[in-house]
Design an enzyme around this catalytic site. Structure first.
Site, PDB file in Angstrom:
ATOM      1  N   ASP A  37      56.020 -98.616  93.463  1.00  0.00           N
ATOM      2  CA  ASP A  37      55.463 -98.870  92.134  1.00  0.00           C
ATOM      3  C   ASP A  37      55.347 -97.569  91.345  1.00  0.00           C
ATOM      4  O   ASP A  37      55.012 -96.521  91.911  1.00  0.00           O
ATOM      5  CB  ASP A  37      54.083 -99.514  92.279  1.00  0.00           C
ATOM      6  CG  ASP A  37      53.554-100.049  90.963  1.00  0.00           C
ATOM      7  OD1 ASP A  37      54.356-100.334  90.061  1.00  0.00           O
ATOM      8  OD2 ASP A  37      52.319-100.189  90.844  1.00  0.00           O
ATOM      9  N   ASN A  85      59.446-110.268  88.288  1.00  0.00           N
ATOM     10  CA  ASN A  85      60.170-109.267  87.492  1.00  0.00           C
ATOM     11  C   ASN A  85      61.198-109.873  86.544  1.00  0.00           C
ATOM     12  O   ASN A  85      61.670-109.198  85.625  1.00  0.00           O
ATOM     13  CB  ASN A  85      60.865-108.255  88.402  1.00  0.00           C
ATOM     14  CG  ASN A  85      59.912-107.267  89.043  1.00  0.00           C
ATOM     15  OD1 ASN A  85      60.187-106.702  90.097  1.00  0.00           O
ATOM     16  ND2 ASN A  85      58.767-107.043  88.409  1.00  0.00           N
TER      17      ASN A  85
END
Length: 258
Positions: A37, A85
């Site tokens: 991340d 996503n």
């Protein structure tokens, strides 16, 4: 963490990987999973595009792959693209898909030559046809490799995985291939995308966020978590070793008394 301590720890782990020392029976480290991340925030900090951030993230992933081999892991799982996503802008989604294509084109041969097994976990049905073909080829090409298993979580979501696993089990039961009374944790575990792999011992997340984000929900039941402040493109050998050292310092009880 002091660099000399990191170096000494790396040496101990490398000795274990070579078989010169018995692994710690209480805290054997077989499987590390990483939530990669912070690519976008790294890009903002550096004043570059998000695309550049994702590209730098790929470089950090390559470093993690090398470290997993050095540490003697049996499994490394990298969370690279979640089912959520798809909601990102189309240009960013297409770039992430292209990075996976580049992985197959540039990295697969090296991984195969190193004896690493490659497995892609996640929902394949909604992936572009060419990527599904690359996935099948990569897994077939590396299936018999003797090294550790690299699991790339792409188009992956923990809840989606559980739904697909339960659907698979229900279909077997409806077809008379499975007695519902025989459904237990092992049956469900084997129906997951990660079936046959050990649960992660350690889950690392970068960028300072402290949540699981729909990652390995079933498998993470007794994993140790380490949350790092660094963005993923800044994830180095020292960061990896520091997280593993935190893991080694903990006591894993699995619900029992130590």
């Amino acid at each position: 963490m002091v660099l000399s301590q990191t170096a000494r720890f790396a040496g101990r782990m490398f000795d274990k990987a070579k078989g010169s020392e018995e692994p710690d029976a209480e805290k054997p480290l077989r499987h590390v999973a990483i939530i990669m991340d912070g690519n976008g925030r790294w890009a903002s900090r550096e004043g570059v595009t998000r695309l550049k951030g994702h590209q730098q993230g790929v470089e950090a992933a390559r470093g993690a792959v090398e470290m997993a081999k050095e540490l003697g892991l049996t499994h490394l799982t990298l969370y690279s693209f979640s089912t959520e996503n798809w909601s990102r802008p189309d240009w960013e989604v297409q770039h992430l898909l292209n990075l996976l294509r580049q992985f197959f084109a540039k990295d697969l041969k090296k991984l195969a030559d190193q004896g690493i097994r490659v497995k892609i976990i996640g929902d394949r049905d909604t992936l572009p046809d060419d990527i599904r073909g690359h996935v099948e080829e990569a897994e077939a090409r590396t299936a018999d490799n003797p090294g550790y298993t690299l699991q790339i979580a792409f188009n992956y979501g923990g809840r989606d995985e559980l739904v697909r696993a339960v659907t698979k089990i229900a279909s077997r039961a409806a077809a008379g291939q499975l007695d519902p009374a025989d459904i237990d944790e092992a049956v469900l575990s084997n129906a997951l995308d990660t079936g046959g792999a050990p649960d992660p011992d350690l889950i690392i997340r970068t960028s300072g966020e402290q949540r699981i984000s729909n990652f390995l929900l079933w498998q993470a039941a007794y994993a140790e978590f380490v949350f790092l402040d660094c963005f993923w493109p800044d994830f180095t050998r020292e960061e990896f070793l520091g997280a593993v050292e935190q893991y080694q310092a903990r006591t894993r009880r699995f619900g029992a008394r130590p």
